[in-house]
Motif scaffolding. Structure first.
Motif, PDB file in Angstrom:
ATOM      1  N   ILE A   7     -79.278 -61.988 -22.921  1.00  0.00           N
ATOM      2  CA  ILE A   7     -78.670 -61.165 -23.981  1.00  0.00           C
ATOM      3  C   ILE A   7     -79.727 -60.394 -24.781  1.00  0.00           C
ATOM      4  O   ILE A   7     -79.581 -59.183 -24.963  1.00  0.00           O
ATOM      5  CB  ILE A   7     -77.770 -62.033 -24.877  1.00  0.00           C
ATOM      6  CG1 ILE A   7     -76.710 -62.635 -24.000  1.00  0.00           C
ATOM      7  CG2 ILE A   7     -77.290 -61.277 -26.102  1.00  0.00           C
ATOM      8  CD1 ILE A   7     -75.307 -62.345 -24.130  1.00  0.00           C
ATOM      9  N   PRO A   8     -80.803 -61.019 -25.236  1.00  0.00           N
ATOM     10  CA  PRO A   8     -81.827 -60.230 -25.952  1.00  0.00           C
ATOM     11  C   PRO A   8     -82.470 -59.166 -25.049  1.00  0.00           C
ATOM     12  O   PRO A   8     -82.826 -58.088 -25.511  1.00  0.00           O
ATOM     13  CB  PRO A   8     -82.866 -61.277 -26.368  1.00  0.00           C
ATOM     14  CG  PRO A   8     -82.182 -62.583 -26.283  1.00  0.00           C
ATOM     15  CD  PRO A   8     -81.102 -62.445 -25.256  1.00  0.00           C
TER      16      PRO A   8
ATOM     17  N   ARG B 221     -80.201 -56.100 -25.010  1.00  0.00           N
ATOM     18  CA  ARG B 221     -80.352 -55.319 -26.251  1.00  0.00           C
ATOM     19  C   ARG B 221     -81.663 -54.541 -26.257  1.00  0.00           C
ATOM     20  O   ARG B 221     -81.713 -53.409 -26.725  1.00  0.00           O
ATOM     21  CB  ARG B 221     -80.267 -56.233 -27.454  1.00  0.00           C
ATOM     22  CG  ARG B 221     -78.868 -56.656 -27.760  1.00  0.00           C
ATOM     23  CD  ARG B 221     -78.722 -57.166 -29.189  1.00  0.00           C
ATOM     24  NE  ARG B 221     -77.326 -57.242 -29.512  1.00  0.00           N
ATOM     25  CZ  ARG B 221     -76.604 -58.357 -29.405  1.00  0.00           C
ATOM     26  NH1 ARG B 221     -77.165 -59.477 -29.004  1.00  0.00           N
ATOM     27  NH2 ARG B 221     -75.326 -58.351 -29.719  1.00  0.00           N
TER      28      ARG B 221
ATOM     29  N   THR C 109     -81.660 -51.104 -24.678  1.00  0.00           N
ATOM     30  CA  THR C 109     -80.888 -50.059 -25.376  1.00  0.00           C
ATOM     31  C   THR C 109     -80.107 -49.168 -24.398  1.00  0.00           C
ATOM     32  O   THR C 109     -80.273 -47.957 -24.381  1.00  0.00           O
ATOM     33  CB  THR C 109     -81.761 -49.205 -26.318  1.00  0.00           C
ATOM     34  OG1 THR C 109     -82.753 -48.509 -25.544  1.00  0.00           O
ATOM     35  CG2 THR C 109     -82.419 -50.036 -27.401  1.00  0.00           C
TER      36      THR C 109
ATOM     37  N   ASN D 223     -73.042 -51.175 -20.698  1.00  0.00           N
ATOM     38  CA  ASN D 223     -73.319 -52.372 -19.919  1.00  0.00           C
ATOM     39  C   ASN D 223     -72.053 -52.730 -19.147  1.00  0.00           C
ATOM     40  O   ASN D 223     -70.989 -52.897 -19.746  1.00  0.00           O
ATOM     41  CB  ASN D 223     -73.707 -53.540 -20.827  1.00  0.00           C
ATOM     42  CG  ASN D 223     -73.898 -54.827 -20.051  1.00  0.00           C
ATOM     43  OD1 ASN D 223     -74.638 -54.865 -19.075  1.00  0.00           O
ATOM     44  ND2 ASN D 223     -73.221 -55.869 -20.478  1.00  0.00           N
TER      45      ASN D 223
ATOM     46  N   PHE E 276     -71.445 -57.006 -27.128  1.00  0.00           N
ATOM     47  CA  PHE E 276     -72.438 -56.147 -27.757  1.00  0.00           C
ATOM     48  C   PHE E 276     -71.739 -55.139 -28.664  1.00  0.00           C
ATOM     49  O   PHE E 276     -70.752 -54.531 -28.272  1.00  0.00           O
ATOM     50  CB  PHE E 276     -73.269 -55.412 -26.704  1.00  0.00           C
ATOM     51  CG  PHE E 276     -74.048 -56.349 -25.824  1.00  0.00           C
ATOM     52  CD1 PHE E 276     -75.241 -56.880 -26.263  1.00  0.00           C
ATOM     53  CD2 PHE E 276     -73.572 -56.704 -24.575  1.00  0.00           C
ATOM     54  CE1 PHE E 276     -75.963 -57.757 -25.461  1.00  0.00           C
ATOM     55  CE2 PHE E 276     -74.289 -57.567 -23.766  1.00  0.00           C
ATOM     56  CZ  PHE E 276     -75.489 -58.100 -24.213  1.00  0.00           C
TER      57      PHE E 276
ATOM     58  N   ASP F 140     -73.706 -52.703 -30.180  1.00  0.00           N
ATOM     59  CA  ASP F 140     -74.591 -51.529 -30.211  1.00  0.00           C
ATOM     60  C   ASP F 140     -74.386 -50.583 -29.021  1.00  0.00           C
ATOM     61  O   ASP F 140     -74.958 -49.508 -28.995  1.00  0.00           O
ATOM     62  CB  ASP F 140     -76.061 -51.926 -30.331  1.00  0.00           C
ATOM     63  CG  ASP F 140     -76.407 -53.316 -29.854  1.00  0.00           C
ATOM     64  OD1 ASP F 140     -75.509 -54.044 -29.420  1.00  0.00           O
ATOM     65  OD2 ASP F 140     -77.584 -53.669 -29.910  1.00  0.00           O
TER      66      ASP F 140
ATOM     67  N   SER G 139     -69.687 -52.304 -23.698  1.00  0.00           N
ATOM     68  CA  SER G 139     -70.029 -53.358 -22.753  1.00  0.00           C
ATOM     69  C   SER G 139     -68.749 -54.036 -22.273  1.00  0.00           C
ATOM     70  O   SER G 139     -67.888 -54.366 -23.078  1.00  0.00           O
ATOM     71  CB  SER G 139     -70.929 -54.371 -23.456  1.00  0.00           C
ATOM     72  OG  SER G 139     -71.393 -55.330 -22.553  1.00  0.00           O
TER      73      SER G 139
END
Length: 149
Positions: free
Chosen positions: A29-30, A33, A36, A40, A101, A103, A106
């Protein structure tokens, strides 16, 4: 197949899995992110029969967690079902790790039920795998086309 086709169209594609063993989503997951991405799409086979007869568990379905991902989920569902002939189930909210997500849009994209012998056999034929990859790419292209209008 999907990554190669999207790359040929000029997209930058990152794969979290590419045939290797199981990965832990909590560590991925990180990574997602940090990439960017614009979108997804987590492509899976649905493995759970929703009744006792696996032959009745069939079709494609998509899941999204937030409204910003609803258009992507619906567009992918429609395109894939139309181009493959696989039964269209639904696009619905679901709070899965790969779709949570905020941002970027997804989705969790369940292409078929692996427990259904007919769908499994369909995917094992190379020409159908090619059709499925083309349908996924078409869905992504259709999504970005809708955004640009």
């Amino acid at each position: 197949m999907v990554a190669a086709r999207l790359t040929a169209l000029g997209a930058e594609v990152r794969l979290s899995h590419n045939g290797e063993g199981v990965k832990n989503l909590d560590t991925l997951i990180p990574e997602f992110r940090a990439w960017t991405p614009d979108i997804n799409v987590s492509i899976h086979f649905n493995s759970v029969a929703d009744n006792a007869d696996p032959n009745k568990a069939q079709g494609v379905e998509t899941y999204y967690s937030y409204a910003q991902s609803k258009l992507l989920a619906q567009t992918m569902l429609d395109s894939f079902s139309e181009l493959t002939g696989i039964v269209k189930r639904s696009s619905k909210g679901g709070y899965y790790k790969v779709s949570r997500f905020t941002d970027f849009p997804s989705i969790l994209f369940e292409t078929a039920f692996i427990c259904n012998p007919n769908e499994y056999e369909w995917f094992m034929q190379s020409e159908n795998m090619d059709t499925a990859a083309s349908a996924i790419v078409a869905g992504i292209v259709a999504y970005f086309t809708k955004l640009s209008k």
